[in-house]
Design a protein around this motif. Structure first.
Motif, PDB file in Angstrom:
ATOM      1  N   GLY A  39      -2.246  21.444 -56.275  1.00 19.52           N
ATOM      2  CA  GLY A  39      -1.321  21.264 -57.394  1.00 19.52           C
ATOM      3  C   GLY A  39      -1.512  22.305 -58.477  1.00 19.52           C
ATOM      4  N   HIS A  40      -0.395  22.978 -58.836  1.00 23.82           N
ATOM      5  CA  HIS A  40      -0.471  23.969 -59.918  1.00 23.82           C
ATOM      6  C   HIS A  40       0.671  23.775 -60.910  1.00 23.82           C
ATOM      7  CE1 HIS A  40       1.465  25.676 -56.283  1.00 23.82           C
ATOM      8  NE2 HIS A  40       2.424  25.966 -57.142  1.00 23.82           N
ATOM      9  N   GLU A  41       1.240  22.560 -60.895  1.00 26.47           N
ATOM     10  CA  GLU A  41       2.335  22.247 -61.807  1.00 26.47           C
ATOM     11  C   GLU A  41       1.999  20.924 -62.474  1.00 26.47           C
ATOM     12  OE1 GLU A  41       4.793  22.538 -58.063  1.00 26.47           O
ATOM     13  OE2 GLU A  41       6.274  23.311 -59.472  1.00 26.47           O
ATOM     14  N   ILE A  64       1.411  22.592 -68.318  1.00 21.38           N
ATOM     15  CA  ILE A  64       0.402  23.408 -67.649  1.00 21.38           C
ATOM     16  C   ILE A  64       1.120  24.521 -66.892  1.00 21.38           C
ATOM     17  CG2 ILE A  64      -1.355  23.414 -65.822  1.00 21.38           C
ATOM     18  CD1 ILE A  64      -1.784  20.381 -66.585  1.00 21.38           C
ATOM     19  N   SER A  65       0.719  25.759 -67.121  1.00 22.77           N
ATOM     20  CA  SER A  65       1.308  26.878 -66.388  1.00 22.77           C
ATOM     21  C   SER A  65       0.598  27.038 -65.052  1.00 22.77           C
ATOM     22  CB  SER A  65       1.156  28.163 -67.215  1.00 22.77           C
ATOM     23  OG  SER A  65       1.620  29.268 -66.458  1.00 22.77           O
ATOM     24  N   ASP A 109      -6.183  28.021 -74.428  1.00 21.16           N
ATOM     25  CA  ASP A 109      -5.332  28.551 -75.508  1.00 21.16           C
ATOM     26  C   ASP A 109      -4.186  29.396 -74.973  1.00 21.16           C
ATOM     27  OD1 ASP A 109      -6.484  27.402 -77.726  1.00 21.16           O
ATOM     28  OD2 ASP A 109      -7.790  29.112 -78.190  1.00 21.16           O
ATOM     29  N   THR A 110      -4.438  30.139 -73.895  1.00 21.38           N
ATOM     30  CA  THR A 110      -3.419  31.063 -73.377  1.00 21.38           C
ATOM     31  C   THR A 110      -2.820  30.602 -72.039  1.00 21.38           C
ATOM     32  OG1 THR A 110      -5.348  32.360 -72.697  1.00 21.38           O
ATOM     33  CG2 THR A 110      -4.080  33.193 -74.557  1.00 21.38           C
ATOM     34  N   SER A 111      -3.150  29.378 -71.621  1.00 21.82           N
ATOM     35  CA  SER A 111      -2.634  28.897 -70.333  1.00 21.82           C
ATOM     36  C   SER A 111      -1.860  27.591 -70.446  1.00 21.82           C
ATOM     37  CB  SER A 111      -3.786  28.723 -69.339  1.00 21.82           C
ATOM     38  OG  SER A 111      -4.523  29.924 -69.235  1.00 21.82           O
ATOM     39  N   LEU A 112      -1.822  27.013 -71.629  1.00 24.55           N
ATOM     40  CA  LEU A 112      -1.069  25.780 -71.865  1.00 24.55           C
ATOM     41  C   LEU A 112       0.036  26.060 -72.873  1.00 24.55           C
ATOM     42  CD1 LEU A 112      -4.021  23.219 -72.301  1.00 24.55           C
ATOM     43  CD2 LEU A 112      -2.494  23.424 -70.320  1.00 24.55           C
ATOM     44  N   TYR A 113       1.053  25.195 -72.869  1.00 27.78           N
ATOM     45  CA  TYR A 113       2.148  25.304 -73.831  1.00 27.78           C
ATOM     46  C   TYR A 113       2.366  23.942 -74.466  1.00 27.78           C
ATOM     47  CZ  TYR A 113       3.029  29.629 -71.377  1.00 27.78           C
ATOM     48  OH  TYR A 113       2.882  30.870 -70.821  1.00 27.78           O
TER      49      TYR A 113
END
Ligand SMILES: [Zn+2]
Ligand SMILES: [Zn+2]
Length: 326
Positions: A39-41, A64-65, A109-113
């Protein structure tokens, strides 16, 4: 459990299954170790953050990106996050992924929105992978322009994501090619202007017929097998762009004897998710409605049934299969 100061722990509320997960189960992706959580979504709520995380806090709702990026390495500084030296596609690949109750997200910090509290999770989870993938690898790399004739080969979730986002640029026509009439019907609802069922092997000829022998300005390959790549290279107009999106496991024959003088461009790409903030705005505003890609919903506990449905997509009429947790 936190392992690094830049980590966050996210409790998943919604995740989904990707075609790539099926490739992994077939053994096509050797980097995935036995026993890995796939899972990557996903969309969820942060439960813990390391001392190095400053942009997010426990309780924040996040997207999650599929691509993890450190934001600092040479590739990240070129916005090529897919090739981040400490990240890239690692979730559900080299570290445990999102088809679980909790997931550890490195470089949070740079992988979540951040997502709005009232956001539609089923729409937003399409931003983890498929919308940026269809858009960046297909539409942007294919350089879709106003008035273009575009062909999309493959009407699965990624092809449909390319179909949706190609329309940002007002192409004159969008031809969608697939072997499944049910998927072609969905493509029609999403704005395809011409539908071609390629089961009989005559798809390339039909594209030439409907374009008065011209071919297309952009051919987007959204399957990943030699037959679909062959269609794409056979239908390019002079100056055409072939944007490959599909994950290929076998070599293809490149017909340079026909293409050498046609001013074409062929591109490949792994999604960099550079467009995720923009797509997040478009989806939040309701201008794009990716929720319609969700055909099936399962509780996380019924994941085996969810995989069975997704694996037999034609039989089940499945596009995106969502896993819900709590
Ligand atoms: Zn994926
Ligand atoms: Zn990096």
């Amino acid at each position: 459990m936190l392992q690094d100061p830049a980590d966050a722990i996210v409790r998943l509320t919604t995740s989904t299954i990707c075609g790539t997960d099926l490739h992994i189960l077939k053994g096509d992706v050797p980097s995935v170790a036995e026993g890995r959580i796939l899972g990557h979504e996903g969309v969820g709520v942060i439960t813990d953050v390391g001392p190095g995380v400053s942009a997010f806090h426990p309780g924040d709702r996040v997207l999650i990106s599929c691509i993890t990026s450190c934001g600092r390495c040479d590739f990240c500084r070129k916005q090529m996050y897919s090739h981040c030296r400490q990240g890239g596609w690692i979730l559900g690949n080299t570290i445990d992924g999102t088809q679980a109750e909790y997931v550890r997200i490195p470089h949070a910090d740079t992988s979540l929105y951040a997502i709005p509290a009232d956001g539609d999770e089923e729409a937003l989870v399409m931003l983890s992978d498929i919308l940026p993938t269809g858009f960046e690898c297909g539409v942007i790399n294919g350089q879709v322009h106003p008035g273009d004739t575009v062909a999309i080969v493959g009407a699965g979730p990624i092809g449909l994501a390319a179909l949706m986002t190609a329309q940002f640029y007002s192409p004159a026509s969008i031809i969608v090619i697939d072997i499944d009439d049910k998927r072609l019907d969905v493509a029609k609802a999403f704005g395809a202007t011409t539908l071609i069922n390629s089961t009989d092997g005559g798809a390339a000829q039909r594209v030439m017929d409907v374009t008065a022998g011209q071919g297309v300005d952009v051919a987007i390959e959204a399957v990943g097998v030699p037959a679909t790549f062959d269609i794409c290279q056979a239908i390019l107009a002079p100056g055409g762009r072939l944007a490959n999106v599909g994950v290929h496991g076998a070599p293809v024959a490149l017909h340079l004897e026909k293409l050498w003088d046609r001013n074409i461009t062929i591109t490949t790409r792994l999604v960099d998710t550079t467009t995720t903030p923009m797509l997040l705005k478009v989806v939040s505003s309701g201008r794009l409605q990716p929720r319609t890609l969700v055909t099936h919903r399962f509780a996380l506990d019924d994941i085996m049934q969810a995989y069975d449905t997704f694996e037999h997509a034609a039989r089940e009429g499945a596009l995106k299969v969502v896993l819900r947790n709590g």
